[in-house]
Design a protein around this motif. Sequence first.
Motif, PDB file in Angstrom:
ATOM      1  N   PRO A 118       0.838  -1.208   0.000  1.00 37.69           N
ATOM      2  CA  PRO A 118       0.000   0.000   0.000  1.00 37.69           C
ATOM      3  C   PRO A 118       0.867   1.250   0.000  1.00 37.69           C
ATOM      4  CG  PRO A 118      -0.051  -1.076   2.146  1.00 37.69           C
ATOM      5  CD  PRO A 118       0.659  -2.007   1.221  1.00 37.69           C
ATOM      6  N   LEU A 119       0.619   2.145  -0.932  1.00 41.58           N
ATOM      7  CA  LEU A 119       1.459   3.330  -1.064  1.00 41.58           C
ATOM      8  C   LEU A 119       1.178   4.350   0.028  1.00 41.58           C
ATOM      9  CD1 LEU A 119       3.676   4.341  -2.905  1.00 41.58           C
ATOM     10  CD2 LEU A 119       1.946   5.518  -4.276  1.00 41.58           C
ATOM     11  N   ILE A 120      -0.038   4.327   0.574  1.00 40.48           N
ATOM     12  CA  ILE A 120      -0.407   5.212   1.685  1.00 40.48           C
ATOM     13  C   ILE A 120      -0.962   4.354   2.811  1.00 40.48           C
ATOM     14  CG2 ILE A 120      -1.945   7.058   2.440  1.00 40.48           C
ATOM     15  CD1 ILE A 120      -1.858   8.220  -0.331  1.00 40.48           C
ATOM     16  N   TYR A 121      -0.296   4.402   3.950  1.00 38.57           N
ATOM     17  CA  TYR A 121      -0.716   3.604   5.103  1.00 38.57           C
ATOM     18  C   TYR A 121      -0.275   4.352   6.358  1.00 38.57           C
ATOM     19  CZ  TYR A 121      -1.169  -0.398   8.288  1.00 38.57           C
ATOM     20  OH  TYR A 121      -1.516  -1.230   9.329  1.00 38.57           O
ATOM     21  N   TYR A 122      -1.252   4.910   7.082  1.00 37.64           N
ATOM     22  CA  TYR A 122      -0.930   5.834   8.165  1.00 37.64           C
ATOM     23  C   TYR A 122      -0.820   5.162   9.520  1.00 37.64           C
ATOM     24  CZ  TYR A 122      -1.777   9.710   4.993  1.00 37.64           C
ATOM     25  OH  TYR A 122      -1.711  10.582   3.945  1.00 37.64           O
ATOM     26  N   LYS A 123       0.080   5.713  10.310  1.00 38.47           N
ATOM     27  CA  LYS A 123       0.189   5.403  11.740  1.00 38.47           C
ATOM     28  C   LYS A 123      -0.500   6.553  12.467  1.00 38.47           C
ATOM     29  CE  LYS A 123       3.794   4.129  15.099  1.00 38.47           C
ATOM     30  NZ  LYS A 123       3.833   5.262  16.023  1.00 38.47           N
ATOM     31  N   GLY A 124      -1.540   6.254  13.239  1.00 40.07           N
ATOM     32  CA  GLY A 124      -2.441   7.273  13.751  1.00 40.07           C
ATOM     33  C   GLY A 124      -1.763   8.417  14.470  1.00 40.07           C
ATOM     34  N   ASP A 125      -0.863   8.109  15.423  1.00 40.72           N
ATOM     35  CA  ASP A 125      -0.248   9.185  16.185  1.00 40.72           C
ATOM     36  C   ASP A 125       0.691  10.023  15.332  1.00 40.72           C
ATOM     37  OD1 ASP A 125       1.501   7.075  15.894  1.00 40.72           O
ATOM     38  OD2 ASP A 125       2.335   7.193  17.911  1.00 40.72           O
ATOM     39  N   LEU A 126       1.366   9.399  14.367  1.00 42.04           N
ATOM     40  CA  LEU A 126       2.250  10.156  13.487  1.00 42.04           C
ATOM     41  C   LEU A 126       1.447  11.037  12.541  1.00 42.04           C
ATOM     42  CD1 LEU A 126       5.208  10.619  12.810  1.00 42.04           C
ATOM     43  CD2 LEU A 126       5.072   8.738  11.168  1.00 42.04           C
ATOM     44  N   LEU A 127       0.312  10.535  12.068  1.00 38.73           N
ATOM     45  CA  LEU A 127      -0.562  11.346  11.221  1.00 38.73           C
ATOM     46  C   LEU A 127      -1.039  12.576  11.987  1.00 38.73           C
ATOM     47  CD1 LEU A 127      -2.259  11.906   8.717  1.00 38.73           C
ATOM     48  CD2 LEU A 127      -3.985  10.310   9.605  1.00 38.73           C
ATOM     49  N   ALA A 128      -1.457  12.388  13.242  1.00 36.80           N
ATOM     50  CA  ALA A 128      -1.905  13.519  14.052  1.00 36.80           C
ATOM     51  C   ALA A 128      -0.783  14.530  14.248  1.00 36.80           C
ATOM     52  CB  ALA A 128      -2.409  13.019  15.403  1.00 36.80           C
TER      53      ALA A 128
END
Length: 445
Positions: free
Chosen positions: A160-170
């Motif tokens: 997946p080219l975009i896959y977020y880690k919640g705390d890093l996204l915030a």
Amino acid sequence: LSWTRGPLAEAWLLGFLVFGYVVGSRGFAQFMPVPGLPLFCSELGLAAVTALVLLRGAMRRVLPLRRDWLNSLLLLWLVVGTGRVGWDVRLFGFVALRDFAMVYYVLYFFFAQVLADHEPSRRMFGAALGFTFGVLPVTGLLAVTFPDFFLANFLVNGVPLIYYKGDLLATFLFAGFIYFVPKASFNWVGDWWRLMLALGSLAQGMALLSRAGLLGLGVGLGCLALGRRWLPTRILAAAGAAGLLAVVVVSLAQRTDFTQTKAYGLYEHIISIVDIEGRGGYQNEESANSGDNNRFRLVWWRTLTQETLTQSPVFGLGFGYDLAKGFLLAYNPLMADDFSARSPHSFIFTTLGRMGLLGLGILLVILVAIAGEVRRIARQARRDPAAGDALTLHAMCAVILVSACFGVVLEGPMGAIPYWIMLGLAHHAATREPTAPLPASRPGV
């Protein structure tokens, strides 16, 4: 692009890496540009930029360093880490080199700093940051709303080219909020789009309920307040009050339990920050594990500190050493089979474990040097609005750095590469003096 006599080739590459790691996060971090070659964009990009910067420096007989405290301290930290990993690689092999990435990513600081001397490259960095943090609220919202599409369909070579880690996204959303808030008094004619992006980033960041990100946001706003820039704090207060009022009205209209709303969850996340030992009781479903998370970190930090000070207090346990071994025995031995984390969720304690009191001491002095620079540039910003750009970049870096003290941020490329590049740009803006610019690119260079 470099051949057109605009930004240098290595500047384009750094701008691309910032965009990739902020917008793509863990997905982009797993992408290997050359099939069959187990090298990621972080290492390939670093190799290419290193070669180009050193080549240009050799042609001009200039080192990619400045003679100031921050550059000297970061170089010393890099040298100490290199000496440590030179010993560890014989014991732990490739794993030691993987853990050492948290140190060699600092090279991006030096390269971003020297490239910022080139005016077209510096303008390109500004455009890259604006584009990156402008796109992030859109991709972040889409990834949260349609996760299956990004995980099952938006793939490159099965990744997946975009896959977020919640705390890093915030964390990055809060940094984007600081970036887009107008630097002076608000003007509807020219600043409405900045306000919309700032509010979108803020609202989405708040919805993710990241305590580390919230702490980082508070420190970032504090940096701006030192320069008497109160508009971001006022916008945050107004948006918070409006959001709370809306939640109360909806809860009353729907007769739902207020303790299960996002507003109450945010409240419990905030108060849990000071619940160091995790003894409090939390009613909201999304904040119910806040106490357990606090105990998780506290036990890990205590056991790692004891283990380091007992076995190797000066030079640390080394790169490649399993920092979770002692923690699992103390916290829950049954987790050992399924536990894969290698960082104690704090860049400070990771440095202590890997490099001991020597590495930690240098890192703390580095943080003091950064804080001193922020204080100086904030005083300057009170008198000279031109210093506002440097203060904004430092405030964004502060959001990321504080988040790194309570999560896995600077140990991996998703947080480390954007942070060190932005810190290099912030330091350049804060210390910039009239210098001879780098020559524009020529064909074949």
